[in-house]
Design an enzyme around this catalytic site. Structure first.
Site, PDB file in Angstrom:
ATOM      1  N   PHE A 193       0.795  -1.212   0.000  1.00  0.00           N
ATOM      2  CA  PHE A 193       0.000   0.000   0.000  1.00  0.00           C
ATOM      3  C   PHE A 193       0.834   1.270   0.000  1.00  0.00           C
ATOM      4  CE2 PHE A 193      -2.336  -3.290   2.329  1.00  0.00           C
ATOM      5  CZ  PHE A 193      -3.418  -3.421   1.483  1.00  0.00           C
ATOM      6  N   ASP A 202      -1.055  -5.656   8.553  1.00  0.00           N
ATOM      7  CA  ASP A 202      -0.043  -6.398   7.809  1.00  0.00           C
ATOM      8  C   ASP A 202       1.269  -6.373   8.578  1.00  0.00           C
ATOM      9  OD1 ASP A 202       1.347  -7.781   5.924  1.00  0.00           O
ATOM     10  OD2 ASP A 202       1.271  -6.243   4.373  1.00  0.00           O
TER      11      ASP A 202
END
Length: 918
Positions: free
Chosen positions: A653, A770
């Site tokens: 991301f 994550d």
């Protein structure tokens, strides 16, 4: 109570829950106060989540002679004053005390005078020392909860002379005695929870004499010996959990006669599974994962079974086919890593509620039953590493909820059914290692939630169709028959991390568009027929090109010092020719661009002009550190971000840039990659507020944002620079550092401290979407920081154009239960941390050749005396002390990656156990 009112108001300030309450009114009307029927006296005070940090009010509470119950749980209290113990010890009617979820430290107080107290809850604090005589005078005690502290020594058994205790909860401490036989004297016990301690010895046979026991939880200790036969005599016992211990021997006959839930996973139990074990109608949950059980799966099964986990044993024989036809409640069936033979029974198709079916790594043969397509609720189907033949049944396409399909490493033939494209929920598709032929169906592009596609090791050929844009984890087309130029359609996969085209017949040049695929971290092109000059990729991309005889490799880049000097020479030559005007023009353009798109309201960026057509943007320096506040220059940072050469590394991301400030200080500038629109950009105020809240955190093992800029379609966050890079790069990548055990252990401690801090924040746990070795950055070889802590707060999965599983972690770190719950939890974070521990211990990546490290290690730990071969041999052999410490940490890692979320320790306990491994 009015004195209490004043003290609490001064302590909690604007968060005071009585704000707006008339101080002169009767306290019986105030929030948290309960009175008797005619409001003549206060009987109950309940102040949970009042943000109370000072304990000065507690002695005043003891002046209420009619008080029966006091609940001050989930506040910020750090101590209990002596005045409270002496004062409330004289209250004859006080029956309940709840101090759970605070920040209490030190030893447990001695509760003298609390003779009528029935319930004491001191759980989820930081109390330590031994426990026993402090509770001796609690003669009426029925419920005791000391869980999740740091108590040590023996299990307390001096709990009042009348032995009235009903519930004993002591989990997640450091108790290290043998199992206390004196517990049998408490004949009223209904709940015993001693899990997550260091208890040793055997479970006494006399435990079966407790006639009212309902829950017995002994998970994650060092208990040994056999499972007592006497437990079958307790008719009230509904749950028995003793997973993650060292139990041996056979499972007793009749053990589940009255049980509803049995968990004996991760032990060393042997022999066959008793034929009556799965048959009682009350039985719903059975987990025998990772033992040494052999023989057949029992044929008689309760029709009320919901979860049946028998994986990682040595079970053999064929399926008891007829048994499954009646299991309408069965939701999870795991029989993986055994030696089962014969065909997959078609009767499984009648298990309509089955959400997970895992039969991987057996010796099953025959065709995949078409009846599996009838399991309408199936979400995960794992049949890999068997001997299955025939074609892939086309009616698998009926499984509308299927998210993971893995039938790799079998002997399946025929073509890939185009009907698979109707599996709209599919996120992971693994067909590698079969004998599939023909073309990849062109309508595979319709799988618009697909994150991973594994088709390697087949006989596929023809043109490569357009792939789903959602692909992120991997696209593997290796070991097939593809030929011709690498198709430009792959350039559309901007989020893809791993692309493997090796062992095919691709020809022509390596296309330049591959260098512009922003998400790539690994590109495998080896053993093809490629030619021409190999283009230059970023340092964060691992490129493998061996076995292409006609490739031309560019000259190696000069070392950084030389490159820098060369650049300065070029500037010196160019300036006289082009003139100062060109340099000034470039500067004006760069600043103009940054001002147009990054207009902010901060003292470090002053613009005399206002562009009315610019999108509304926010920006702020968050840190209170005056050095950072003076160093951060947003204009210079935006110029740095415009230079691709400043990219340090990328995650799924984010893109991290190195930004040099005029002061000479270097910072990370992280650009959030939000083409998926899953970030909460619809409300810049909300986004900014969340970042401000995160910016208030303070922990040396957590990357805290120092400032931020918000544009209409992107965001930039500023952090201290971590020069070493990511833990992944150090352990497995191109940086080439060799970490000794002392450094690895220090890194593990740092990450655990950071994660325990995030889970224990006063405003509630900060979860990580994550956690992986790629999101852990190193300031030095033994100083770790957890990154990407803001993702959970600023992402909105409801706006995702892809599956939310896309943001729920990296492959290899995602906890197994996420496939069914689709929820990010603290237990899931603990699992991810366990995988990071395994990386540090083994030196191996989280996923290697399609095998997850956690699953591989768990399947190889059946013999506890042969754990050494799991450890990184280059490290563990340096000394006996290092080996001993690594084995202790390995045990903790295995507890963290337990299949059962309930069996994993809390992060505070993980940190404590990690520190105890010194």
């Amino acid at each position: 109570m009015r004195r209490v009112y004043d003290l609490l108001q001064n302590d909690t300030g604007t968060s005071f829950v009585w704000n707006g309450t008339d101080r002169s009114s009767t306290p019986c009307s105030w929030k948290g106060i309960s009175c008797n029927s005619n409001n003549s006296s206060i009987t109950k005070i309940s102040f949970p989540l009042f943000s109370i940090s000072s304990s000065d009010f507690l002695p005043l509470i003891c002046q209420i002679g009619t008080l029966e119950s006091l609940d001050v749980s989930r506040n910020l209290l750090s101590s209990i004053p002596n005045g409270f113990i002496t004062g409330c010890g004289g209250l004859s009617g006080l029956k309940l005390l709840n101090f759970s979820g605070n920040k209490l430290e030190g030893f447990l107080p001695t509760f003298t005078g609390f003779g009528k107290l029935e319930s004491l809850d001191m759980s989820h604090n930081n109390l330590n020392g031994s426990v026993d005589l402090q509770l001796e005078g609690l003669n009426s005690l029925k419920n005791l909860n000391l869980s999740d502290n740091q108590f040590s020594g023996s299990i307390p058994t001096s709990l009042g002379k009348f032995n009235l205790l009903e519930e004993l909860q002591l989990s997640a401490n450091i108790f290290e005695s043998e199992f206390p036989t004196q517990i049998v004297n408490f004949g009223n016990l209904t709940l015993i929870d001693l899990s997550l301690n260091n208890l040793s010895g055997v479970i006494p046979e006399r435990l079966g004499e407790l006639p009212k026991l309902q829950l017995l939880i002994l998970s994650a200790n060092r208990l040994s010996g056999t499972i007592p036969h006497s437990l079958m005599n307790i008719k009230t016992l509904t749950r028995f959990a003793a997973n993650s211990n060292h139990f041996v021997g056979n499972i007793p006959l009749g053990l589940t006669t009255y049980l509803r839930n049995l968990d004996l996973s991760f032990n060393s139990l042997s022999g066959t599974i008793p034929q009556d074990l799965l048959s009682p109608l009350n039985l719903q949950f059975v987990d025998l994962t990772s033992n040494k059980l052999e023989g057949p799966v029992p044929a008689n099964m309760s029709v009320n079974l919901i979860r049946l986990r028998l994986g990682q044993n040595a079970l053999n024989g064929s399926f008891p086919s007829a048994s499954f036809a009646s299991l309408q409640s069965l939701t999870y069936l795991e029989l993986d890593n055994n030696q089962l033979t014969g065909p997959i029974p078609s009767e499984l198709g009648k298990c309509q509620n089955l959400a997970l079916l895992n039969l991987a790594q057996n010796k099953l043969n025959g065709a995949i039953p078409v009846e599996l397509g009838d399991i309408s609720n199936l979400q995960v189907l794992s049949l890999q590493f068997n001997n299955l033949v025939g074609e892939i049944p086309s009616n698998i396409s009926q499984l509308n909820r299927l998210q993971r399909l893995n039938i790799s490493w079998n002997s399946l033939n025929g073509s890939i059914p185009s009907s698979l494209s109707s599996l709209k929920s599919l996120t992971n598709l693994n067909l590698q290692g079969n004998k599939l032929s023909g073309r990849i169906p062109s309508d595979i592009i319709n799988l618009n939630l697909l994150l991973e596609l594994q088709l390697g090791g087949n006989q596929l050929g023809g043109p490569i169709p357009d792939m789903p844009l959602s692909l992120q984890i991997a696209l593997n087309l290796s070991h097939n028959l593809f030929q011709g130029p690498i198709p430009i359609s792959l350039s559309r996969l901007t989020s893809l991390e791993v692309l493997d085209l090796s062992y095919n017949r691709f020809s022509g040049q390596i296309p330049g568009f591959l260098t512009r695929m922003g998400g790539l971290t690994r590109l495998v092109l080896s053993n093809n027929q490629l030619s021409g000059v190999v283009p230059e990729f970023g340092d964060f991309v691992i490129v493998e090109t061996g076995g292409n005889s006609n490739l031309i490799y560019p000259s190696p880049a000069p070392p950084p010092q030389t490159a820098k000097k060369k650049k300065s020479i070029v500037v010196a030559v160019v300036v006289p020719i082009v003139g100062v005007a060109a340099i000034a023009l470039f500067t004006v353009v760069a600043i103009s661009i940054s001002r147009r798109y990054y207009r902010i309201n901060d003292e470090h960026f002053h613009s005399g002009e206002e562009i009315s057509q610019s999108p509304v943007v926010q920006g702020k320096v968050l840190t209170a550190n005056s050095i950072h506040k003076s160093n951060i220059d947003f204009t210079k940072a935006m110029v740095a971000v415009s230079e691709p050469s400043n990219v340090v590394f990328k995650t799924r991301f984010s893109t991290y840039y190195k930004a040099f400030m005029p002061s000479g200080t270097t910072y990370f500038v992280k650009k959030l990659n939000w083409s998926d629109k899953i970030f909460q950009l619809g409300n810049h105020e909300l986004f900014g507020e969340e970042l401000k809240n995160i910016g208030r955190l303070n922990n040396s093992n957590v990357m805290i944002p120092l400032g931020y800029l918000l544009a209409a379609d992107s965001a930039y966050l500023f952090y201290e620079f971590a020069p070493i890079g990511t833990l992944y790069d150090v352990l497995h990548g191109s940086l080439g550092y060799s970490l000794d055990w002392a450094s690895r252990y220090s890194i593990a401690i740092g990450v655990a401290q950071g994660l325990a801090f995030l889970h224990g924040c006063d405003t509630g746990p900060n979860l990580l979407l994550d956690l992986s070795s790629k999101s852990i950055l190193l300031k030095s070889q033994n100083e770790a920081q957890i990154g990407d802590i803001e993702l959970y707060k600023v992402m909105d999965p409801s706006k995702s154009t892809g599956s939310f599983s896309a943001v729920a972690g990296s492959v290899g770190y995602i906890p197994p239960e996420y496939a069914y719950t689709m929820r990010v939890t603290m237990a899931g974070n603990v699992y991810s941390f366990g995988v990071v521990l395994l990386e540090l211990l083994t030196g191996r990546p989280a996923v290697s050749q399609g095998i997850e490290l956690a699953k591989s290690v768990l399947s190889n730990t059946e013999k506890h005396n042969k754990w050494d071969h799991i450890l990184d041999s280059s490290i563990c052999k340096t000394s006996i002390n290092v080996r001993s410490q690594m084995l202790a940490v390995l045990k903790l890692a295995l507890a963290c990656v337990s299949v059962s979320p309930e069996g994993r320790p809390k992060m505070k306990s993980v940190l404590r156990m990690l520190l105890n491994a010194r």
